[in-house]
Every structure is written in C-alpha cells, then in structure tokens.
Design an enzyme around this catalytic site. Structure first.
Site, PDB file in Angstrom:
ATOM      1  N   HIS A  10      36.563  45.027  41.374  1.00  0.00           N
ATOM      2  CA  HIS A  10      36.315  44.712  39.966  1.00  0.00           C
ATOM      3  C   HIS A  10      37.438  43.918  39.293  1.00  0.00           C
ATOM      4  O   HIS A  10      37.165  43.178  38.335  1.00  0.00           O
ATOM      5  CB  HIS A  10      36.051  46.005  39.189  1.00  0.00           C
ATOM      6  CG  HIS A  10      34.696  46.593  39.475  1.00  0.00           C
ATOM      7  ND1 HIS A  10      34.518  47.776  40.162  1.00  0.00           N
ATOM      8  CD2 HIS A  10      33.450  46.154  39.176  1.00  0.00           C
ATOM      9  CE1 HIS A  10      33.233  48.042  40.264  1.00  0.00           C
ATOM     10  NE2 HIS A  10      32.564  47.080  39.684  1.00  0.00           N
ATOM     11  N   TYR A  64      35.068  46.807  49.336  1.00  0.00           N
ATOM     12  CA  TYR A  64      34.521  45.754  48.483  1.00  0.00           C
ATOM     13  C   TYR A  64      34.530  46.145  47.008  1.00  0.00           C
ATOM     14  O   TYR A  64      33.912  45.463  46.180  1.00  0.00           O
ATOM     15  CB  TYR A  64      33.102  45.380  48.918  1.00  0.00           C
ATOM     16  CG  TYR A  64      33.062  44.107  49.730  1.00  0.00           C
ATOM     17  CD1 TYR A  64      33.463  42.892  49.172  1.00  0.00           C
ATOM     18  CD2 TYR A  64      32.634  44.106  51.047  1.00  0.00           C
ATOM     19  CE1 TYR A  64      33.424  41.722  49.909  1.00  0.00           C
ATOM     20  CE2 TYR A  64      32.595  42.935  51.795  1.00  0.00           C
ATOM     21  CZ  TYR A  64      32.995  41.744  51.215  1.00  0.00           C
ATOM     22  OH  TYR A  64      32.975  40.589  51.941  1.00  0.00           O
TER      23      TYR A  64
END
Length: 617
Positions: A391, A388
């Site tokens: 960015h 996850y």
C-alpha cells in the site's frame, strides 16, 4: 499441438535432486549468503538466481489441496472448447486435473504445513497489537517518493492483484477486537477488524492440528479475470455479444450492475488508478477483436472473444514480466533475469527472427516451453499474498495536470478518487490527462513510515471504518504467515541477528526494538520487509523478492496457455504477432495518441514520463 501432460503430484524434494543440481543449488545458496546475488557481476548474479530458483522450487512449494476437504468446487464437465479456451472460473487449465487453480480452491503455501501457526487470539492480538504497529511504524509523516518509477506502478499492481487473488467478503460476525492504547484517537473502542472468511471446503472432522486453509475466490491463473469476470454470469454481463467485444465504462451499457451489492466500484479498494487500467485494457481487448476480425472475417462473436481474451491476458503477463517488474526492481541482474523469463537468454531479437530455438526455458524463455508444476499442483500461496501488501506505493495527494501544457487541472486526495467517486473523474477529466498525471507523479517507496494516511482511516462502502495498515499486519498473523526472522529461515535466508542488522536506518532499528520489547523474533513480516536495506534499483525488499523468484515464473510454467498451448494454432498467427509487437507504451499510444510527446523515447511506460512544457501566457 502437444498432448503432453504432467500430473504435478511429485513431492517438492523430488524436483531436480540429482547430484549436479544439488551442487548448483548449494553453491548458489552459499554465494548468496556470503556475498549476495546483487553484489555479483551480472552473469554470476544470473547463475546465482537460477540456482536459488531451483532451490526454492525444491523446498518451498506445499500443497494444501490434499488436506481433508468437503464439497470442493466442481468444474463443468469436459468439453472440446476447453482444449483451446480459458474458462471463466479457471477450471480445465490442467486437463488431467480440471479443478486445479479454479476459483474457490485453496491457497497453497511456500512454507511447510507444520510451520503454519494457528490463528489464536494470543498470537493474532499479541503485543504489539496491529494498531500499535500501524501508529508507531507505518504512519506516513511525510511522503517518501520512489523517484525511479511513476504512479502507474501502483495502479498496475492493484489491477493485477484483482486478477490474481481475493479471500472474499469478510463475515460481519466474530470480528477481531484489537485493544487500543489510552492515547489512541480511534473513534471506536476496541478497533474491530473483520476476519478472513473461513474455508468452506474445510472438513469439520479433520484431525486436530490440521493446518488452517483459505480459498481464493478468484481463479489462481494469470487469466485477466479482473477484465473478464470470475464466472460465466459475470462474463456474460461484460460482453456486448457482437464481434467478441466488451462493454466500456462510457458505452451504452456501463459495466456496473443494477444490483449495487455487485457494483465493482463499491468493492473496497476501488479507486481511480484501477478504473483507468480497467478501461485501458477493456479497450485493448476490443482493439484485438478488430485486429482478429480483419485477419479472420469468418470468425463469429465467440471465437473472436476467446482468442482476444487469450491474447490480452498474455500481453498483460508480458508487460508485467518485462516492463512493470524490471521498473520496480531495476537492478541490472534482475532486469536481464526477467527478460530471460519471457525470451530466454537468447533474447528478444533472436525470438523475433527465429522464434523458439530451444525447448529449454533458460535459452528460449518460459512461453512455449513445457508445462511443469514442479511436483505440486499449482496454486497461488498465502506467502505470495503477504509480500504483495504494498500500500505505500499509493500517494495521498494527487495533482492532476493537462497533457497539453502541464497546467494544473485539480488538486485532490486519495479520498477524492476512491470508491464510486472515481467514476466522476472519468466523466469530467480526459483520460489522457489522467494517464499523464499518473505517469509524471512518483509513487511512494515501500518502506516504513510511508503508509497512506487515508488508508489508515479508510471508510469502507458499508460505512465501517478500517485501518488498513493494522489490517495488513493482522492478516499475516491470522493466516499463519511466519514472523520476519522465521520467514527468512524457511526461505533459506540468514535471520537478522539484531535490530540494527534488520533495519537499514538506525533510528528505525531503535523504534522497532522498543515496540517489540527487544524480541527480534516477534517482528512482523511486513515490518521487516519495509525496514530492510534495498538492493540497488529496488522499490521493495530482497526478502520479498525470494517469493517472486519462485512464484513469478511458476505462474507461467504451470499454465498450459503460456507453455505448451502458447502456439499459433491456439492463439492464431495474428494473435501471436499482437503479443510480440506490443508493449505498455504501444497500448497507451494506440488508445491515447495525445501521450506521444511525454512517452517519446521511453522503452518502459512505468518510468517517469517527460513533462509537457508550459505554454507562455
């Protein structure tokens, strides 16, 4: 209400290992390796994904909670309220194991514990250094847009992450000292990256070679703790004490504490997108309270709060499952698979007409099915955290525009809308204009050479300068997450045999090979994930998707409030109807009806919105 309980103590290999299931999982793995699930017709692809999920449940769930520990967090004594209410810290979700998933418990793993590499300086700081990787492979030279979605995708993801996991505040002593190349312009030498906090429950007398562990300071459950607080004290501060409601950002008492060390706007990672989502779903909580009060006028503040929290958390989970995720991985097979996670293959229409028609999660979806931990106590995993790290979704440049006529209100940068400065935009810009701007601007694609420049030179609230791209690379090394090829092997995937096989772009393959001195086994996980050729409709990699196949459904399957306690008796009939009848589109329109034109005709609020026509001057 069912009182069925599962202890979750079986071994991973004990889950569905009968001959028929072994045949199904072996066939799914074979077809996936030879053909690829994404190149199959939809029905065949769905069956393959089902087999892969069972295989991952069998082979890729590992419990760290049984490793030697001292002073683990203690849940409050059992009470009658735990039967029907979520606790602030996540305890008592599993009534037979009250500590499971509560704040302060350990992250689990998706890899065998013996495969966790120790965090030695030789490995964490090995060539290429995290800073070299950041500069050579991650720096955004030009913005690469993900045109199929809008920037609410980025805001939503961080909003969810604030609920799911946090390793806590890093200690300031013993930072990792990253050596720099002679031509590196970084203003401090060496570059210092703070360590992930140690596990406070780790037994100092544990045998040598015991795998390293870390704790999640948030609850592991999908319980909207980013809205409701991680403990009773935070939750008390956020509540108004009247009709179950929460304070709003622009209310008489803003939800920012007097103690600046506890100010959420000063926590690294706070920005305008996160504030917008926080505001929207705080308002949604209060709207649910009004709805429940109208249906059940005798309910007091506590009952309204607890039922509204359950409903709001379930609505967030539903939106993520059937709207956000299908938007960012919009392959026809995954769209159907994700909708089946919530409604089953019977589908949404039959659910609205008849409710659950089967106990099977495959037929009628996970919500309302039996609770199942698949032999391993529930916890989010370090590998889940690692994949996850997205960015690149975040833009550097933002053009705020009016929902009325699309005229420009302001050009700003990510720096301008980060930290405490974000609240100024909430005070000076209409929320509908902010949402419209996010809804009509594409986010970045999760790929190489697309990391936000601001985040590579990010000044934390404490004044410390940080390269978040280098930090992301270092974190996976530090936490023992395998490098890319080994990660694929441990998930049952074929490792890349060459750099040209690893990267879809030949120029990138050359860059990666040069940086890693020709050793493909050293390629960091994040680099491999960002370099992969993406399946059709995907905004992130197929390798990362394997963790989602496993963990996205597990977050629902293990939570009794999404399974056996997902009932009108617990949520209330009015609460269940609210979840069924609402989506991200209806939430946005309820609180900001000015968005009706840009959202007209859209079934998914995370795809690009219609642009308002400019007025003639």
């Amino acid at each position: 209400m069912s009182t069925h309980r599962r202890t979750g103590r079986r071994s991973p290999a004990g889950y569905r290992t009968s001959l028929p299931w072994r045949i199904v999982t072996a066939a799914a793995a074979y077809v996936d390796r030879r053909v690829g699930w994404d190149r199959l017709p939809v029905v065949a692809g769905l069956l393959t994904l089902l087999g892969l999920r069972v295989r991952l449940r069998q082979r890729n769930l590992y419990d760290t909670g049984r490793l030697p520990a001292v002073d683990p967090p203690e849940p409050a004594p059992p009470s009658a309220s735990h039967q029907v209410n979520r606790t602030a810290d996540g305890s008592h979700n599993d009534l037979s194991d009250p500590r499971m998933g509560m704040a302060g418990t350990r992250f689990g793993r998706n890899i065998p514990l013996e495969a966790i590499a120790p965090a030695t300086p030789e490995d964490v700081l090995s060539r290429p250094s995290p800073r070299e990787v950041s500069r050579a492979l991650l720096t955004r030279d030009r913005f690469i847009a993900a045109e199929s979605v809008n920037s609410l995708v980025a805001a939503w993801l961080q909003f969810m992450i604030r609920d799911w996991f946090s390793h806590g505040t890093s200690p300031t002593d013993r930072p990792w000292e990253v050596p720099l190349m002679d031509d590196d312009p970084w203003p401090e030498r060496p570059l210092r990256i703070m360590r992930t906090p140690d596990d406070p429950t780790r037994d100092p007398h544990a045998p040598a070679g015991t795998p390293d562990t870390r704790v999640n300071v948030s609850s592991h459950w999908w319980d909207a703790s980013q809205i409701y607080g991680r403990n009773a004290a935070e939750q008390h501060q956020l509540r108004t004490g009247e009709r179950g409601k929460l304070h709003l950002w622009d209310g008489e008492q803003a939800p920012v504490p007097a103690d600046l060390s506890q100010d959420p706007t000063r926590v690294p990672g706070f920005w305008l997108g996160l504030a917008m989502m926080q505001d929207l779903f705080t308002r949604e909580h209060n709207a649910i309270c009004d709805h429940l009060h109208a249906a059940y006028p005798s309910w007091g503040d506590e009952e309204l709060f607890q039922r509204a929290r359950l409903v709001n958390a379930a609505l967030l989970a539903k939106i993520h499952t059937v709207e956000w995720t299908p938007a960012v991985i919009s392959h026809p097979t995954t769209v159907k698979a994700l909708r089946a996670n919530w409604w089953g293959i019977a589908g949404e229409r039959l659910h609205h007409l008849f409710g659950r028609i089967s106990d099977s999660e495959v037929i009628s979806g996970i919500p309302g099915a039996k609770t199942d931990h698949y032999g391993v106590p529930y916890a989010l995993t370090e590998e889940f955290v690692a994949v996850y790290r997205m960015h690149p979704l975040v833009r550097d440049d933002w053009h705020l525009r009016s929902v009325t006529d699309d005229t420009t209100l302001r050009h700003c940068t990510l720096r301008d809308i980060s930290g405490p400065e974000a609240l100024k935009f909430l005070e000076t810009t209409k929320m509908a204009d902010l949402l419209y701007s996010f809804g009509t601007l594409p986010p970045g694609l999760v790929t190489l050479h697309n990391f936000p420049r601001f985040l590579q030179e990010f000044e934390r609230p404490d004044g410390h300068l940080q390269d978040l791209a280098a930090t992301d690379i270092l974190r996976s090394r530090e936490l023992g997450v395998p490098r890319y090829n080994e990660f694929r092997r441990l998930l049952g995937l074929k490792p890349a045999a060459s750099f040209t096989e690893l990267a879809h772009d030949p120029a990138w393959a050359e860059q990666i090979e040069r940086l890693y001195d020709g050793d493909i086994e050293k390629v960091d996980l994040m680099v491999g994930l960002y370099a992969e050729k993406l399946p059709a409709g995907f905004a992130f990699s197929d390798t990362a998707f394997r963790i989602f196949i496993l963990m996205a459904s597990r977050r629902l399957n293990s939570d009794r409030f999404f399974t056996e306690y997902y009932t009108p008796e617990v949520y209330s009939p009015a609460g269940m109807a609210w979840i069924d009848d609402n989506s991200m589109v209806t939430v946005l329109l309820r609180h900001h009806p000015q968005l009706r034109t840009p959202l007209s005709g859209l079934a998914n609020a995370f795809v690009p919105w219609h642009t308002a026509a400019r007025k003639e001057t």
